[in-house]
Design an enzyme around this catalytic site. Structure first.
Site: not given
Ligand SMILES: Nc1ncnc2c1ncn2[C@@H]1O[C@H](COP(=O)(O)OP(=O)(O)O)[C@@H](O)[C@H]1O
Ligand SMILES: Cc1cn([C@H]2C[C@H](O)[C@@H](COP(=O)(O)O)O2)c(=O)[nH]c1=O
Length: 217
Positions: A9, A11-12, A14-16, A86-87, A89
């Site tokens: 998905g 960034m942001d 919900g993967k982590s 995780d991460e 990529q």
């Molecule tokens: N304050 C909040 N309340 C509810 N959900 C939140 C809040 N902050 C973040 N989120 C949820 O957390 C998700 C991001 O989770 P995260 O696991 O950090 O994402 P990823 O690893 O993909 O970057 C957001 O898409 C949102 O759904």
């Molecule tokens: C697009 C993009 C992202 N990154 C880095 C930025 C963040 O540290 C991670 C992604 O973390 P998330 O948990 O999925 O939010 O990747 C990067 O280094 N280069 C890029 O092009």
């Protein structure tokens, strides 16, 4: 049968969070797992979710060998039923191949999580290999949204608020909080159309607030 799962998905999305939930559910049933990450925003050897969950993890550097790690652990009497990665990529092609070998030869489940494409829209090395060889690929159900309301499919990088399409592939960073001053390097999720036009939320706002040209000539 063990499987290599790839959850992806923007960034942001919900993967982590899902990685830590997956670990929780398996651990709660008495299964023994290991959690790996690479370059998490929270620092080395940590996995962090924006919902506030964090967990210790093993850091995957470029020379880390998953196959060797798992075989050595088992040889010394350790137990491993699954790996959370995780991460992903940021993993190398060879490391993803090692994960597949762990699944096939040792019947250990692997759950990998990562973004598909970088800020230039090119596939990351680890994600490309996962798309090529994973048993199952899952796109996260919680959709991150572009500022226009459409589903976000792209990760844009900004430098001091302006979108860029050239630079180092790996730059650890976060999405800017709405209303906060722009970070030196930050990310913003966009739909394809707005990524193509380099139209971030800040730029769209600036354009909409610009005075109308006078209707002369
Ligand atoms: N304050 C909040 N309340 C509810 N959900 C939140 C809040 N902050 C973040 N989120 C949820 O957390 C998700 C991001 O989770 P995260 O696991 O950090 O994402 P990823 O690893 O993909 O970057 C957001 O898409 C949102 O759904
Ligand atoms: C697009 C993009 C992202 N990154 C880095 C930025 C963040 O540290 C991670 C992604 O973390 P998330 O948990 O999925 O939010 O990747 C990067 O280094 N280069 C890029 O092009």
């Amino acid at each position: 049968m063990a499987e290599l799962h790839f959850f992806t998905g923007t960034m942001d999305s919900g993967k982590s969070t899902l990685a830590l939930q997956t670990n929780h559910n398996h651990a709660a049933r008495g299964r023994a797992g290991r959690i790996f990450t690479a370059n998490d925003r929270a620092g080395e050897a940590r996995i962090s979710s924006r919902l506030g969950l964090t967990h210790d993890a093993l850091e995957v550097g470029p020379d880390f060998d998953f196959w060797r790690y798992v075989v050595e652990t088992l040889t010394h009497g350790g137990r491993i039923d699954y790996l959370i990665c995780d991460e992903a990529q940021f993993y190398t092609r060879e490391q993803v191949d090692q994960l597949a070998k762990v699944v096939d030869e040792l019947q250990i489940d692997v759950f990998a999580f990562g973004i598909l494409t970088d800020f230039r829209t090119a596939l990351f090395e680890g994600s490309q290999r996962l798309v090529e060889i994973a048993d199952r690929m899952n796109v996260l159900q919680v959709e991150a949204l572009c500022w226009c309301g459409k589903r976000a499919t792209h990760n844009a990088r900004t430098e001091n608020g302006a979108m860029v399409v050239e630079g180092e592939v790996i730059v650890v960073g976060d999405v800017d909080e709405a209303g906060a001053a722009p970070a030196d390097v930050a990310y913003e999720v966009l739909c394809r159309q707005h990524h193509r036009r380099r139209l971030t939320a800040a730029r769209a706002k600036a354009v909409s607030l610009a005075p109308e040209p006078l209707p002369f000539g």
